[in-house]
Design an enzyme around this catalytic site. Structure first.
Site, mmCIF file in Angstrom:
data_model
loop_
_atom_site.group_PDB
_atom_site.id
_atom_site.type_symbol
_atom_site.label_atom_id
_atom_site.label_comp_id
_atom_site.label_asym_id
_atom_site.label_seq_id
_atom_site.Cartn_x
_atom_site.Cartn_y
_atom_site.Cartn_z
ATOM 1 N N SER A 12 0.830 -1.209 0.000
ATOM 2 C CA SER A 12 0.000 0.000 0.000
ATOM 3 C C SER A 12 0.861 1.254 0.000
ATOM 4 O O SER A 12 1.982 1.252 0.534
ATOM 5 C CB SER A 12 -0.859 -0.014 1.269
ATOM 6 N N TYR A 66 -1.805 -0.030 10.402
ATOM 7 C CA TYR A 66 -2.068 -0.708 9.129
ATOM 8 C C TYR A 66 -0.864 -0.564 8.189
ATOM 9 O O TYR A 66 -0.364 -1.554 7.641
ATOM 10 C CB TYR A 66 -3.326 -0.129 8.464
ATOM 11 N N LYS A 93 1.944 -3.476 6.642
ATOM 12 C CA LYS A 93 2.294 -3.688 5.229
ATOM 13 C C LYS A 93 3.799 -3.538 5.008
ATOM 14 O O LYS A 93 4.403 -4.280 4.226
ATOM 15 C CB LYS A 93 1.506 -2.715 4.344
HETATM 16 N N1 UFG Z 1 -13.056 11.218 2.629
HETATM 17 C C1 UFG Z 1 -14.028 12.178 2.899
HETATM 18 N N2 UFG Z 1 -15.261 11.747 3.314
HETATM 19 C C2 UFG Z 1 -15.547 10.428 3.498
HETATM 20 C C3 UFG Z 1 -14.561 9.455 3.210
HETATM 21 C C4 UFG Z 1 -13.317 9.890 2.783
HETATM 22 O O1 UFG Z 1 -13.795 13.383 2.778
HETATM 23 O O2 UFG Z 1 -16.682 10.126 3.920
HETATM 24 C C5 UFG Z 1 -11.747 11.674 2.166
HETATM 25 C C6 UFG Z 1 -10.614 11.193 3.039
HETATM 26 O O3 UFG Z 1 -10.445 12.065 4.137
HETATM 27 C C7 UFG Z 1 -9.447 11.219 2.049
HETATM 28 C C8 UFG Z 1 -10.107 10.873 0.701
HETATM 29 O O4 UFG Z 1 -11.501 11.151 0.885
HETATM 30 O O5 UFG Z 1 -8.906 12.506 1.969
HETATM 31 C C9 UFG Z 1 -9.952 9.432 0.322
HETATM 32 O O6 UFG Z 1 -10.340 8.633 1.443
HETATM 33 P P1 UFG Z 1 -10.475 7.042 1.390
HETATM 34 O O7 UFG Z 1 -10.875 6.606 2.764
HETATM 35 O O8 UFG Z 1 -11.328 6.647 0.234
HETATM 36 O O9 UFG Z 1 -9.002 6.566 1.059
HETATM 37 P P2 UFG Z 1 -7.655 6.866 1.834
HETATM 38 O O10 UFG Z 1 -6.824 7.720 0.925
HETATM 39 O O11 UFG Z 1 -7.839 7.338 3.209
HETATM 40 O O12 UFG Z 1 -7.147 5.378 2.005
HETATM 41 C C10 UFG Z 1 -6.444 4.718 1.022
HETATM 42 C C11 UFG Z 1 -6.634 3.225 1.142
HETATM 43 C C12 UFG Z 1 -6.033 2.712 2.428
HETATM 44 C C13 UFG Z 1 -4.627 3.183 2.551
HETATM 45 C C14 UFG Z 1 -4.573 4.692 2.450
HETATM 46 C C15 UFG Z 1 -3.164 5.219 2.511
HETATM 47 O O13 UFG Z 1 -8.011 2.929 1.103
HETATM 48 O O14 UFG Z 1 -6.057 1.302 2.435
HETATM 49 O O15 UFG Z 1 -5.119 5.078 1.192
HETATM 50 O O16 UFG Z 1 -3.202 6.564 2.927
HETATM 51 F F1 UFG Z 1 -4.103 2.838 3.746
#
Ligand code: UFG
Length: 327
Positions: free
Chosen positions: A116, A140, A144
């Protein structure tokens, strides 16, 4: 090739089973069904089992004699990993250790591993290439990174051939609607935005609008799950005894949360209510891949990963193929 796909009933795992079958390989799904879905097992045999269950895993390797293993079986909620780190280490690190040992006992010499971009933490250099220092900021991400180190050490000591694929933001669904994303609970941006479009959620919360980015919202590198699946098939052919390699899988282009919502409104034709919310702890403002190593080493390029195609396939999956999700 015969390929044991651990976690093959999950989101990226099931798309990879389809890609393997289409490329003429034989997938065998090994999954506990704790988070995987029996409806997603459509390509190849199924063996139910846990990665930490060495006896069952060993019997499955003995019975099927795979040429390689692709390991998706892991827990992947960043927030949960902060609350329950031991559980994450037991499944993601302990499970991988059992897998490496059992493969060694049964002479299975190649593994492709789900890693990841979370292993990089909050890098100060963008786009992120594979030589960027890995400094994860969540349990997490640390599981990884430890997994990559374990594999690298097993390659050096025991002649395993392993490839770690560092995904950026996996999204989208199979264009034919044969499989797609379904998490419980759902925490990822795109499915949540689409659930708000479908009216099963009242709104989408935007976690932070004051980041140092052009529109103030976080930027991510969204990569279509079908492109991820193709990279796993390509990675099988670069597993070489004694060698460990890691590749970023992303597009090199960042998309902000606001841009995702704008695309989603246009594609669904729906009004998507947006509510500003506070920042989510641990969210870096920008995570964008430099994926040129995968282009050179895996002969891989994302072919399906425009934000429009990602959102369109995810929307079709949710509304036409897997209607249960929006009921
Ligand atoms: N977000 C919102 N509202 C929501 C959900 C998410 O604003 O309801 C934002 C988050 O704050 C983030 C972006 O949308 O800025 C993307 O969020 P996700 O949860 O879809 O994905 P992430 O980037 O947080 O997570 C991904 C992978 C993880 C990994 C991570 C590494 O899903 O497995 O990247 O940073 F660990």
């Amino acid at each position: 090739m015969k390929v044991l796909v651990a976690g093959g009933a999950g989101y990226i795992g099931s798309h990879t089973c389809k890609a393997l079958a289409e490329a003429g390989h034989t997938p065998i799904v090994y999954d506990s069904l704790h988070t995987g879905h029996s409806w997603a097992i459509k390509w190849g045999a199924f063996e139910r089992g846990d990665l930490n269950d060495a006896a069952t895993l060993g019997a499955v390797l003995k019975r099927h004699r795979p040429d390689a293993v692709i390991n998706f079986a892991a827990l992947a909620y960043v927030g949960d990993s902060v609350r329950e780190p031991n559980h994450y280490y037991r499944v993601n690190v302990g499970g991988l250790l059992t897998l490496i040992e059992t493969m060694r006992a049964h002479d299975v010499g190649a593994m492709v591993f789900s890693s990841s971009c979370a292993t990089y933490g909050e890098p100060d250099r963008q786009p992120i290439d594979e030589d960027t220092r890995q400094f994860p900021i969540s349990p997490y991400g640390r599981t990884k990174l430890v997994g990559e180190m374990m594999l690298s050490d097993a390659c050096a000591a025991h002649g395993l051939g392993a490839v770690a694929l560092r995904y950026f933001n996996a999204a989208g669904a199979d264009a034919a609607g044969e499989t797609g994303e379904e998490h419980d609970p759902e925490t990822h941006l795109i499915p949540l935005v689409l659930q708000a479009a479908a009216g099963v959620r009242p709104h989408i919360s935007i976690f932070g609008s004051d980041y140092d980015t052009p529109d103030g919202t976080c930027i991510r590198d969204y990569i279509h799950v079908t492109d991820l699946a193709a990279a796993h098939v390509a990675a099988l052919s670069v597993c070489a005894p004694g060698k460990f390699a890691a590749f970023n899988l992303g597009t090199g282009t960042g998309t902000s949360i606001n841009e995702i919502i704008t695309h989603a409104c246009a594609i669904t034709g729906k009004n998507i209510p947006v509510v500003p919310a506070s920042r989510r702890p641990g969210d870096p403002p920008r995570l964008v891949a430099n994926a040129s190593r995968a282009a050179a080493g895996l002969k891989w390029r994302p072919l399906h990963s425009t934000p429009e195609n990602i959102i369109e396939t995810a929307w079709r999956w949710m509304t036409e193929h897997r209607q249960r999700v929006v009921k």
